[in-house]
Design an enzyme around this catalytic site. Structure first.
Site, short mmCIF file in Angstrom:
data_model
loop_
_atom_site.label_atom_id
_atom_site.label_comp_id
_atom_site.label_asym_id
_atom_site.label_seq_id
_atom_site.Cartn_x
_atom_site.Cartn_y
_atom_site.Cartn_z
N HIS A 1 0.85 -1.19 0.00
CA HIS A 1 0.00 0.00 0.00
C HIS A 1 0.89 1.24 0.00
CE1 HIS A 1 -3.10 2.87 1.18
NE2 HIS A 1 -3.99 1.95 0.84
N ARG B 1 -6.83 9.48 -1.27
CA ARG B 1 -6.38 9.85 -2.61
C ARG B 1 -7.55 9.87 -3.58
NH1 ARG B 1 -3.07 5.94 -0.95
NH2 ARG B 1 -3.52 4.47 -2.64
#
Length: 312
Positions: free
Chosen positions: A261, A284
């Site tokens: 990640h 994001r």
């Protein structure tokens, strides 16, 4: 010291109380299993699934408003698989089959959680590797992982056929006597568990749903991806249980295919702790950008494989 094993019988045994195990237990009960025993080695259920904070993918669903094609989820997933699709025709076809199983059943999964379990999945976001928005979460403050896990667990506990046992570690998969004596593939007949220094064996078909090994950074992760040994993780630092499967003849595949990640939070007062808190992908997806020396350097919702190539 441990006491000799006591033997019990049950209908279905599920190992691991993360989302996969909870879903398996629910499916067994909906298939009219007479009893389901869910075993979890930690003191609380939920595993790492309860930490999930971005959402669950599905398409096409009634919650999506953006125009999409029915095969967008499938196409995105094949693309995101990257180099793993560039294998032999047999392996590629096997992967295609698994991707079809995942994506073709995603609508049913979303409907089940929303309609049968009561999970709010009305907010849909475009995240990494998506051509259309398809990650579903709720509009409230409860993270989707916790909302899904806790409501699914509550629905299971409303069924008298269900039993959850925490603090129970499966230490062995048991084979039938006939299976041990034959030269054919093993037939699993139950498990041996350790709880409160007492050994107990449970007889019945077994569903193994213990998850991955991302938190086992100094053992399994170091074995299959030595470049990632000791890597800080948001996953709990628990040993992987894959050895139990190997002991009964299972063949492990894709163990080196570990997904990293790109973002996590670092506590300034404990910078070198190996257990981190996830900076969820939804940050994001909702507009967060990544900067290096004040400059944006990547598409924040590109595929995870691209993020790894950049060393994020």
């Amino acid at each position: 010291m441990t006491t000799p094993a006591h033997r019990e019988s049950c209908s279905v045994i599920v190992v691991g109380a993360g989302l996969a195990g909870l879903a398996a237990a629910s499916a067994a009960l909906r298939s009219n299993a007479s009893a389901v025993v869910l075993l979890e080695r930690e003191l609380k259920p939920g595993g790492n699934s309860i930490k999930a904070s971005s959402g669950i993918n599905g398409a096409p669903t009634r919650f999506q408003t953006q125009a999409h094609t029915d095969d967008a989820f499938f196409t995105d997933t094949v693309k995101s698989a990257g180099k793993r699709m560039r294998s032999s025709a047999t392996e590629r076809n096997q992967r295609i089959g698994l991707i079809e199983l995942l994506t073709n059943n995603s609508l049913a999964a979303i409907n089940f959680l929303a309609d049968d379990i009561g999970v709010d999945l009305s907010v849909v976001t475009l995240l990494g590797g998506h051509s259309v928005a398809r990650t579903h979460r709720g509009a409230g403050n409860t993270p989707p992982g916790a909302d899904i896990v806790l409501k699914l667990l509550r629905s299971l506990q409303d069924d008298s056929r269900f039993e959850l046992r925490t603090g129970c570690e499966v230490i062995k998969l048991l084979q039938s006597a006939q299976s041990v004596e034959s030269d054919g593939p093993p037939t699993i007949a139950g498990v041996e568990i350790l709880s409160d220094n007492k050994l107990t064996s449970l007889a019945g078909p077994v569903i193994f749903a213990t998850g991955g090994f991302a938190g086992d950074t100094d053992n399994l992760l170091a074995k299959y991806r030595p470049d990632l040994a000791g890597l800080p993780s948001t996953n709990e630092p628990r040993p992987g249980m894959h050895g139990l499967l190997v002991d009964v003849g299972a063949h492990l595949v894709d163990m080196e295919s570990v997904q990293i990640h790109p973002t996590g939070f670092v506590d300034p007062h404990s910078q070198f702790s190996t257990l981190k808190f996830l900076a969820a992908e939804v940050l994001r997806g909702e507009g967060g950008i990544l900067l290096y020396n004040g400059r944006r350097f990547v598409n924040e919702v590109d595929t995870r494989e691209h993020s790894q190539v950049l060393g994020l």
